[in-house]
Design a protein around this motif. Structure first.
Motif, PDB file in Angstrom:
ATOM      1  N   SER A   1       0.812  -1.217   0.000  1.00 45.76           N
ATOM      2  CA  SER A   1       0.000   0.000   0.000  1.00 45.76           C
ATOM      3  C   SER A   1       0.843   1.263   0.000  1.00 45.76           C
ATOM      4  O   SER A   1       0.411   2.316  -0.475  1.00 45.76           O
ATOM      5  N   SER A   2       2.077   1.156   0.489  1.00 40.06           N
ATOM      6  CA  SER A   2       2.931   2.344   0.531  1.00 40.06           C
ATOM      7  C   SER A   2       3.468   2.720  -0.841  1.00 40.06           C
ATOM      8  O   SER A   2       3.913   3.841  -1.058  1.00 40.06           O
ATOM      9  N   ARG A   3       3.413   1.774  -1.777  1.00 37.79           N
ATOM     10  CA  ARG A   3       3.976   2.019  -3.096  1.00 37.79           C
ATOM     11  C   ARG A   3       2.905   2.242  -4.165  1.00 37.79           C
ATOM     12  O   ARG A   3       3.212   2.537  -5.302  1.00 37.79           O
ATOM     13  N   VAL A   4       1.667   2.099  -3.797  1.00 34.79           N
ATOM     14  CA  VAL A   4       0.621   2.212  -4.802  1.00 34.79           C
ATOM     15  C   VAL A   4       0.485   3.649  -5.283  1.00 34.79           C
ATOM     16  O   VAL A   4       0.587   4.590  -4.494  1.00 34.79           O
ATOM     17  N   LYS A   5       0.324   3.825  -6.591  1.00 36.73           N
ATOM     18  CA  LYS A   5       0.113   5.156  -7.154  1.00 36.73           C
ATOM     19  C   LYS A   5      -1.359   5.429  -7.417  1.00 36.73           C
ATOM     20  O   LYS A   5      -1.837   6.544  -7.263  1.00 36.73           O
ATOM     21  N   LYS A   6      -2.069   4.385  -7.824  1.00 33.43           N
ATOM     22  CA  LYS A   6      -3.486   4.570  -8.127  1.00 33.43           C
ATOM     23  C   LYS A   6      -4.218   3.309  -7.743  1.00 33.43           C
ATOM     24  O   LYS A   6      -3.994   2.255  -8.336  1.00 33.43           O
TER      25      LYS A   6
ATOM     26  N   GLU B   1      -3.152  -2.438  -7.617  1.00 32.89           N
ATOM     27  CA  GLU B   1      -2.846  -1.227  -8.383  1.00 32.89           C
ATOM     28  C   GLU B   1      -3.341  -1.437  -9.818  1.00 32.89           C
ATOM     29  O   GLU B   1      -3.013  -2.449 -10.452  1.00 32.89           O
TER      30      GLU B   1
ATOM     31  N   LYS C   1      -3.474  -0.535 -13.803  1.00 31.39           N
ATOM     32  CA  LYS C   1      -2.752   0.127 -14.887  1.00 31.39           C
ATOM     33  C   LYS C   1      -3.473  -0.149 -16.204  1.00 31.39           C
ATOM     34  O   LYS C   1      -3.922  -1.261 -16.455  1.00 31.39           O
TER      35      LYS C   1
END
Length: 806
Positions: free
Chosen positions: A245-250, A289, A291
């Motif tokens: 969750s700390s790396r998710v962008k969207k 995430e 894409k």
């Protein structure tokens, strides 16, 4: 009628002069064709038809200053503007000299699609291109090009006219006829001339057709593909992956469902979580995430790639076939193929074409409407179609007109027969699609089989082949067309040659041909060829001794001439009736003589077919049959019981006084029994039984003890005919309005063919001939001057059923 050109017909004059800033072009040759002028071809009312001539500058730097063409009326060069009418100036088989004078420092080269014409024009020094052009038997449009550094800068389009037939009427009609029968029959590859052609659906397209269309469409196809490459059709492919969750962008709404199914991914927090459950805060440790990626692997892009691969495969196949040809391959053609293959490889490397294989063609709105795609789809439809000869879109080389005329003659004969008779089977129109050329099948099996619906007879038309068993024992013979007829009333086959010759003698004034034959007609050596065909083609007869018999009953030249009425007086037309060798004019505007002659041959009786020829195969059988005389006795019965008695005892007796001469008795071989209507009723009346005579004797009536006499004539002389066996006729001879009182003598030939009693009475040659000819047209009614035929002495009427009788 337009006046012929002035001056000698053999005088060479300047026909065309073109002046430009880069060159001066001169074309010279004979101003007209002598055969064309004698036959008055290519005329429309009182003037020549208009010919096409179009000089074109293909680059702005080249300027055409003036064009002069030969004027037949003036007899010299006159100025000519684009759009003005131009008479025919160029003809098949004539030679024309081309001279091109170049300006300094303009290194132009000459080009023509056909390599032989291209190689005939060569540089002479630094400023001259010169050579001799001859289009042989090929007619239509042709293009002469001048090129600078390999790029065309000037094009001259000319129209080459035929010299033996009318271009606008006969030649165009021949093309239409061939097109109707088999539309791509006349196509060939890169001939000297071409015709304008339009599209037609085909499921079996030849490589020639495909390449001709591809040349006109290839650059358009490349342009449209480059346009698609700038904005190709695509779709967005959505990808979801699990990340910290700390790396998710969207993180999308899809996580709601994902976390509800995976609650172990929720970690409690001290009131800082984003998710509250029963007054407790949670934070997801891992989420999905989302894409979106651009995906070019669509049905439309797969279709575009499939089209390019198909073109690539066909070009590869064409190159392989060209390399297998015995003759030297045109280097310019190979260069075209190589350039196309290189361009296709470049196109296939586009990113949007790196897709999978097409498994099913789906015509989507993108293919029908999207810019670039709709044009590629249209190019595909055009490429997958064949060509129909008509004045429209594409250029296509035609076979030379002599070959085309040969094809047309065969197909037109087929058309004339097919209109009236039933086509049973055919294997002549089989196209050779394995190579570069499309032609008729010329194997031994190339034939059409027809049936005459009126009598069930079958006959066969062979193309470029001889019937089985026929051959020459000396030099090989291969006529264009052979018609083989099988008559019901004969075991023989009657064969006739129709050979197409694209030649005519125009009967020039002062020539021996004009003196001997007066009007135009076939060449004499072509008539000699027909004599050779008829005499050289033989059949090996069976037997202990090797014997050969002629099988061709007639041979005829088919040649291009339109005036049928005038030709009726030609000696080579009258010779058909005399010796069954001659010639017939045959063009789209002149088919009536050939059509009537074909009908006559098919409707001929076997006797008349024999009489047309001179001692063909089967002559012995024919004359035996004709000279056999009256060998059949048809006798009436004196009472009904006599039928069972003669069946039991196998004989027939009749008073000797019934015979006019004792010589008649010696000729008799068969005796038949006539059952009258009075004694046997209408259903059983006629001739049902016959038998071959084993022996005969003359004796008093009282000595015929098998059947006692019912009359007081014991001493009267009778003839007793002992019969081998009484045989039933497969088809009884019916009374048909007449009967026999005592006896009637007839020939076995008539007896075997008779359908009614009245026919047995025929004996004169004129009566027999008329009866045989009318019998082939239908049922014939004979009316004699007495009901009993043995007492009649005059034929009052011989009419075809349906005709009126006076």
């Amino acid at each position: 009628m337009a006046s012929p050109p002035t001056g000698s017909p053999n005088r060479t004059v300047e026909l065309l002069r073109i002046k430009s800033n880069w060159f001066h072009l001169y074309l010279q040759g004979k101003p007209y064709h002598p055969t064309v002028e004698t036959l008055q071809l290519h005329r429309q009312e009182s003037s020549w038809v208009e010919a096409r001539m179009l000089p074109q500058s293909l680059t702005p730097e080249l300027t055409i200053h003036a064009v002069e063409r030969f004027s037949p009326e003036a007899g010299r060069l006159t100025e000519w503007d684009l759009g003005e009418a131009c008479p025919p100036l160029f003809y098949e088989t004539q030679t024309y000299e081309l001279v091109i004078e170049l300006e300094e420092n303009i290194p132009l080269t000459f080009y023509h699609d056909h390599v032989s014409l291209r190689d005939s024009v060569l540089p002479k020094g630094k400023r001259l291109l010169t050579g001799v052009l001859n289009f042989q038997n090929e007619v239509g449009y042709t293009e002469l090009e001048l090129r600078l550094h390999g790029e065309p800068v000037f094009r001259l389009q000319l129209e080459i006219f035929p010299s033996k037939m009318d271009y606008r009427n006969d030649y165009d009609a021949i093309l239409r006829d061939v097109n109707e029968q088999i539309y791509n029959l006349s196509f060939d590859f890169l001939r000297k001339t071409y015709n304008l052609t339009g599209l037609k659906e085909t499921s079996n397209q030849s490589l020639t057709e495909f390449f001709v269309i591809l040349q006109t469409q290839f650059q358009q196809l490349v342009h449209h593909l480059e346009r698609i490459e700038q904005a190709p059709h695509h779709r967005h492919r959505v990808e979801n992956r699990v990340v910290d969750s700390s790396r998710v962008k969207k993180a999308g709404r899809v996580n709601i469902s994902y976390l509800s199914k995976n609650p172990h991914l929720l970690a409690p927090t001290g009131g800082q979580g984003i998710i509250r459950i029963q007054n407790q805060s949670y934070m997801p440790t891992r989420v999905l995430e989302t894409k979106r990626q651009v995906d070019y692997d669509t049905p439309e892009n797969r279709f575009v790639r499939w089209v390019l691969l198909r073109i690539q495969q066909r070009l590869k196949r064409m190159k392989q076939l060209l390399n297998k040809k015995d003759c030297a391959t045109d280097p310019v053609l190979l260069a075209k193929l190589n350039r196309m293959q290189t361009e296709l490889q470049r196109l296939l490397k586009f990113d949007f074409l790196r897709v999978g294989d097409m498994s099913q063609l789906t015509i989507s709105l993108v293919l029908q409407m999207a810019p670039g795609y709709r044009e590629v789809y249209r190019n595909y439809l055009i490429l997958m179609k064949g060509l129909s000869i008509q004045n429209d879109l594409f250029k296509l080389s035609l076979k030379d007109v002599a070959q085309l005329y040969e094809y047309w003659c065969f197909l037109k004969i087929h058309d004339l027969l097919n209109r009236k008779y039933e086509l049973v089977k055919q294997n002549a129109i089989k196209l050779n699609r394995g190579g570069l050329f499309v032609t008729l099948d010329r194997t031994q099996n190339a034939r059409m089989v027809y049936r005459n619906p009126s009598n069930g007879e079958e006959f066969t038309l062979y193309y470029n082949a001889l019937p089985s068993g026929d051959r020459s024992q000396t030099v090989s013979q291969r006529p264009d067309n052979v018609l083989t007829l099988k008559k019901q009333e004969s075991r023989m086959e009657y064969k006739y040659i129709f050979d197409a010759k694209y030649r005519i003698n125009p009967a020039f004034e002062g020539t021996a041909y004009k003196r001997d034959y007066v009007t135009p007609g076939p060449q004499e050596d072509d008539i000699n060829t027909m004599h050779r065909y008829r005499d050289a083609i033989v059949y090996e007869a069976g037997g202990d001794r090797q014997q050969f018999e002629r099988t061709m009953f007639g041979a005829y030249v088919l040649f291009p001439y339109s005036n049928e009425e005038e030709y009726r007086e030609h000696p080579f037309y009258r010779s058909i009736e005399l010796v069954n060798v001659g010639a017939l004019p045959f063009l789209p505007s002149a088919t009536s003589l050939v059509e009537k002659f074909l009908d006559d041959l098919i409707l001929d009786s076997p006797e008349k077919a024999f009489e047309r020829a001179t001692q063909p195969r089967g002559t012995k059988e024919y004359y035996v049959e004709q000279t056999a005389g009256k060998t059949v006795l048809v006798g009436a019965l004196s009472h009904k019981d006599q039928l069972s008695e003669l069946r039991e005892h196998r004989f027939y007796h009749v008073p000797l006084a019934r015979f006019a001469s004792h010589a008649d008795l010696a000729k008799l071989e068969i005796v038949a029994v006539y059952q009258s209507i009075d004694k046997f009723g209408r259903q059983n009346a006629g001739v049902h039984l016959y038998g071959r005579i084993k022996a005969w004797s003359v004796l008093p009536r009282d000595q015929i003890v098998e059947i006692p006499s019912r009359r007081k004539a014991a001493a009267e002389l009778y003839v007793k005919f002992d019969v081998e066996e009484w045989l039933p006729r497969s088809k009884p001879i019916l009374p048909g309005g007449h009967g026999i009182k005592n006896i009637l003598l007839t020939s076995e030939h008539i007896f075997n063919r008779a359908e009614e009693i009245a026919e047995l009475r025929l004996d004169s040659d004129d009566e027999l001939r008329e009866w045989r000819e009318k019998r082939r047209l239908g049922k014939v009614k004979l009316i004699w001057n007495d009901y009993h035929l043995d007492q009649a002495n005059r034929l009052n009427g011989l009419i075809l059923e349906g005709e009126q009788h006076d």
